[in-house]
Scaffold this motif. Structure first.
Motif, PDB file in Angstrom:
ATOM      1  N   GLN A  12       0.834  -1.221   0.048  1.00 45.82           N
ATOM      2  CA  GLN A  12       0.042   0.009   0.028  1.00 45.82           C
ATOM      3  C   GLN A  12       0.863   1.066  -0.083  1.00 45.82           C
ATOM      4  O   GLN A  12       0.508   2.322  -0.175  1.00 45.82           O
ATOM      5  CB  GLN A  12      -0.924   0.141   1.253  1.00 45.82           C
ATOM      6  CG  GLN A  12      -2.079  -1.155   1.229  1.00 45.82           C
ATOM      7  CD  GLN A  12      -2.638  -1.308   2.579  1.00 45.82           C
ATOM      8  OE1 GLN A  12      -2.184  -1.604   3.748  1.00 45.82           O
ATOM      9  NE2 GLN A  12      -3.713  -0.781   2.553  1.00 45.82           N
ATOM     10  N   SER A  38       0.004  -9.946   6.616  1.00 45.23           N
ATOM     11  CA  SER A  38       0.069  -8.698   7.019  1.00 45.23           C
ATOM     12  C   SER A  38       0.905  -7.710   7.770  1.00 45.23           C
ATOM     13  O   SER A  38       1.108  -8.308   8.729  1.00 45.23           O
ATOM     14  CB  SER A  38      -1.395  -8.353   7.412  1.00 45.23           C
ATOM     15  OG  SER A  38      -1.940  -7.180   8.002  1.00 45.23           O
ATOM     16  N   THR A  97       0.383  -2.727   8.953  1.00 46.68           N
ATOM     17  CA  THR A  97      -0.959  -2.214   8.146  1.00 46.68           C
ATOM     18  C   THR A  97      -1.989  -2.404   9.208  1.00 46.68           C
ATOM     19  O   THR A  97      -2.196  -3.514   9.656  1.00 46.68           O
ATOM     20  CB  THR A  97      -1.257  -2.591   6.670  1.00 46.68           C
ATOM     21  OG1 THR A  97      -2.584  -2.091   6.243  1.00 46.68           O
ATOM     22  CG2 THR A  97      -1.143  -4.096   6.490  1.00 46.68           C
ATOM     23  N   SER A  98      -2.860  -1.334   9.257  1.00 47.15           N
ATOM     24  CA  SER A  98      -3.869  -1.587  10.360  1.00 47.15           C
ATOM     25  C   SER A  98      -4.994  -2.414   9.613  1.00 47.15           C
ATOM     26  O   SER A  98      -6.109  -2.577  10.410  1.00 47.15           O
ATOM     27  CB  SER A  98      -4.429  -0.199  10.505  1.00 47.15           C
ATOM     28  OG  SER A  98      -5.014   0.529   9.343  1.00 47.15           O
ATOM     29  N   SER A  99      -4.954  -2.658   8.355  1.00 48.48           N
ATOM     30  CA  SER A  99      -5.997  -3.423   7.847  1.00 48.48           C
ATOM     31  C   SER A  99      -7.450  -2.736   7.817  1.00 48.48           C
ATOM     32  O   SER A  99      -8.560  -3.298   8.039  1.00 48.48           O
ATOM     33  CB  SER A  99      -6.192  -4.800   8.309  1.00 48.48           C
ATOM     34  OG  SER A  99      -4.896  -5.412   7.904  1.00 48.48           O
ATOM     35  N   LEU A 100      -7.391  -1.187   7.795  1.00 43.95           N
ATOM     36  CA  LEU A 100      -8.524  -0.435   7.905  1.00 43.95           C
ATOM     37  C   LEU A 100      -8.878   0.129   6.474  1.00 43.95           C
ATOM     38  O   LEU A 100      -9.901   0.615   6.405  1.00 43.95           O
ATOM     39  CB  LEU A 100      -8.569   0.802   9.008  1.00 43.95           C
ATOM     40  CG  LEU A 100      -8.223   0.048  10.401  1.00 43.95           C
ATOM     41  CD1 LEU A 100      -7.758   1.135  11.365  1.00 43.95           C
ATOM     42  CD2 LEU A 100      -9.510  -0.509  10.990  1.00 43.95           C
ATOM     43  N   TYR A 106      -9.873   0.285   3.061  1.00 42.78           N
ATOM     44  CA  TYR A 106     -10.223  -0.622   1.923  1.00 42.78           C
ATOM     45  C   TYR A 106     -10.058   0.197   0.428  1.00 42.78           C
ATOM     46  O   TYR A 106      -9.725   1.365   0.295  1.00 42.78           O
ATOM     47  CB  TYR A 106     -11.808  -0.545   2.076  1.00 42.78           C
ATOM     48  CG  TYR A 106     -12.108  -1.526   3.171  1.00 42.78           C
ATOM     49  CD1 TYR A 106     -12.577  -3.094   2.844  1.00 42.78           C
ATOM     50  CD2 TYR A 106     -12.234  -1.181   4.450  1.00 42.78           C
ATOM     51  CE1 TYR A 106     -12.705  -3.899   3.735  1.00 42.78           C
ATOM     52  CE2 TYR A 106     -12.441  -2.224   5.448  1.00 42.78           C
ATOM     53  CZ  TYR A 106     -12.701  -3.688   5.102  1.00 42.78           C
ATOM     54  OH  TYR A 106     -13.112  -4.543   6.060  1.00 42.78           O
ATOM     55  N   ALA A 144      -7.777  -3.473   2.580  1.00 47.69           N
ATOM     56  CA  ALA A 144      -8.292  -4.254   3.848  1.00 47.69           C
ATOM     57  C   ALA A 144      -8.965  -5.441   3.779  1.00 47.69           C
ATOM     58  O   ALA A 144      -8.782  -6.662   4.478  1.00 47.69           O
ATOM     59  CB  ALA A 144      -8.837  -3.404   4.920  1.00 47.69           C
ATOM     60  N   GLU A 171      -0.090 -11.935  11.212  1.00 53.58           N
ATOM     61  CA  GLU A 171      -0.096 -10.499  11.385  1.00 53.58           C
ATOM     62  C   GLU A 171       1.417 -10.010  12.016  1.00 53.58           C
ATOM     63  O   GLU A 171       1.863 -10.606  13.047  1.00 53.58           O
ATOM     64  CB  GLU A 171      -0.894  -9.867  12.131  1.00 53.58           C
ATOM     65  CG  GLU A 171      -1.128  -8.245  12.161  1.00 53.58           C
ATOM     66  CD  GLU A 171      -2.034  -7.604  13.137  1.00 53.58           C
ATOM     67  OE1 GLU A 171      -3.194  -7.533  12.482  1.00 53.58           O
ATOM     68  OE2 GLU A 171      -2.177  -7.665  14.417  1.00 53.58           O
ATOM     69  N   THR A 216      -3.578  -5.488  15.720  1.00 48.27           N
ATOM     70  CA  THR A 216      -5.259  -4.947  15.637  1.00 48.27           C
ATOM     71  C   THR A 216      -5.944  -5.833  16.384  1.00 48.27           C
ATOM     72  O   THR A 216      -6.947  -5.452  16.180  1.00 48.27           O
ATOM     73  CB  THR A 216      -5.220  -5.250  14.124  1.00 48.27           C
ATOM     74  OG1 THR A 216      -5.282  -6.712  13.832  1.00 48.27           O
ATOM     75  CG2 THR A 216      -4.114  -4.258  13.062  1.00 48.27           C
ATOM     76  N   ASN A 256      -7.463  -8.273  15.515  1.00 51.16           N
ATOM     77  CA  ASN A 256      -8.073  -8.863  14.673  1.00 51.16           C
ATOM     78  C   ASN A 256      -8.533 -10.302  14.640  1.00 51.16           C
ATOM     79  O   ASN A 256      -7.682 -11.093  14.549  1.00 51.16           O
ATOM     80  CB  ASN A 256      -7.850  -8.359  13.118  1.00 51.16           C
ATOM     81  CG  ASN A 256      -8.710  -8.849  11.818  1.00 51.16           C
ATOM     82  OD1 ASN A 256      -9.730  -9.835  12.127  1.00 51.16           O
ATOM     83  ND2 ASN A 256      -8.643  -8.320  10.834  1.00 51.16           N
TER      84      ASN A 256
END
Length: 251
Positions: free
Chosen positions: A111, A195, A198-201, A203, A206, A221, A227, A229
């Protein structure tokens, strides 16, 4: 996390990679932050402290005030031009080499808009564009003339006279189709999804983690601030520059 727990998680991650036929890795701002590149979430500094990144990285902002947006990107470029890959970038290059030797597929997707993965030797697919590339805001043609990053005068397209902008995906814009198709294919095909930083927030990137999980991949992760998650199978908490070299050594 205790040292014993961390070692167990690292061993589990290495086992998953050893067993995998296909691996997909997504990197975010956290990996570049370890090289001294500020993240979008960081407060702006200096001339830009009264602005939010979200207010500068959009087509609306560029149409409203192209000079301001171009000047901000020239400032960002000067901020990162001397930054070097850190141990995490180098470890990912080693991981790509290992995967090749072991006849595994490994897709590295980022990203980030910097070129630190490339500097470390990796082959990488950029979902959000390239800080060092420019294109025409009118006809979309790549702008290949040399750019003096110490100057912030606006540039014009030699084909249509449109204003030149950074070749970066701004808020509200679609991701580049070819790169996104590659990412979707890699995620649908992987046994392990990693991952990193990255916050995976944000999109749609994500959503890649969710797709990987739905089709049966194990999720690893690597994050300084986990996170939490629930989809994550193995949580490696800490700096990517410390964890990834250990992970490569464990293979």
């Amino acid at each position: 996390m205790s040292d014993m727990t961390a070692l167990a998680e690292l061993t589990q991650a290495a086992d998953l990679l050893t067993q995998a036929k296909s691996i997909c890795i997504l990197t975010g701002a956290g990996i570049s932050a370890e090289s001294g590149i500020p993240t979008f979430r960081d407060k702006q500094t200096g001339l830009w402290e009264n602005y939010r990144a979200e207010d500068l990285a959009s087509i609306d902002a560029f149409e409203r005030n192209p000079q301001m947006v171009w000047s901000w990107y020239q400032w960002r470029r000067n901020l990162v031009k001397d930054k070097q890959p850190n141990p995490a970038h180098h470890a990912l290059f080693k991981l790509q080499q290992w995967a090749e030797t072991e006849h595994k597929t490994l897709a590295l997707i980022t990203q980030n808009v910097d070129d630190l993965h490339e500097q470390a030797g990796s082959k990488v697919t950029h979902l959000h564009g390239h800080l060092w590339r420019n294109k025409c805001s009118g006809c979309d043609s790549p702008y290949t003339e040399p750019v003096d990053y110490s100057q912030d005068s606006l540039l014009h397209c030699p084909h249509c006279e449109g204003l030149i902008r950074p070749d970066i995906v701004w808020f509200g814009e679609m991701l580049p189709q070819q790169e996104w198709r590659y990412a979707e294919h890699a995620v649908n095909d992987c046994d392990v999804f990693i991952s990193i930083g990255t916050s995976s927030l944000v999109y749609p990137a994500a959503g890649l983690l969710q797709v990987a999980k739905q089709q049966g991949a194990a999720i690893i992760e690597v994050n300084l601030n986990p996170t939490q998650n629930p989809l994550v199978d193995v949580e490696l908490a800490g700096k990517a520059g410390e964890i990834l070299p250990k992970l490569v050594d464990a293979l």
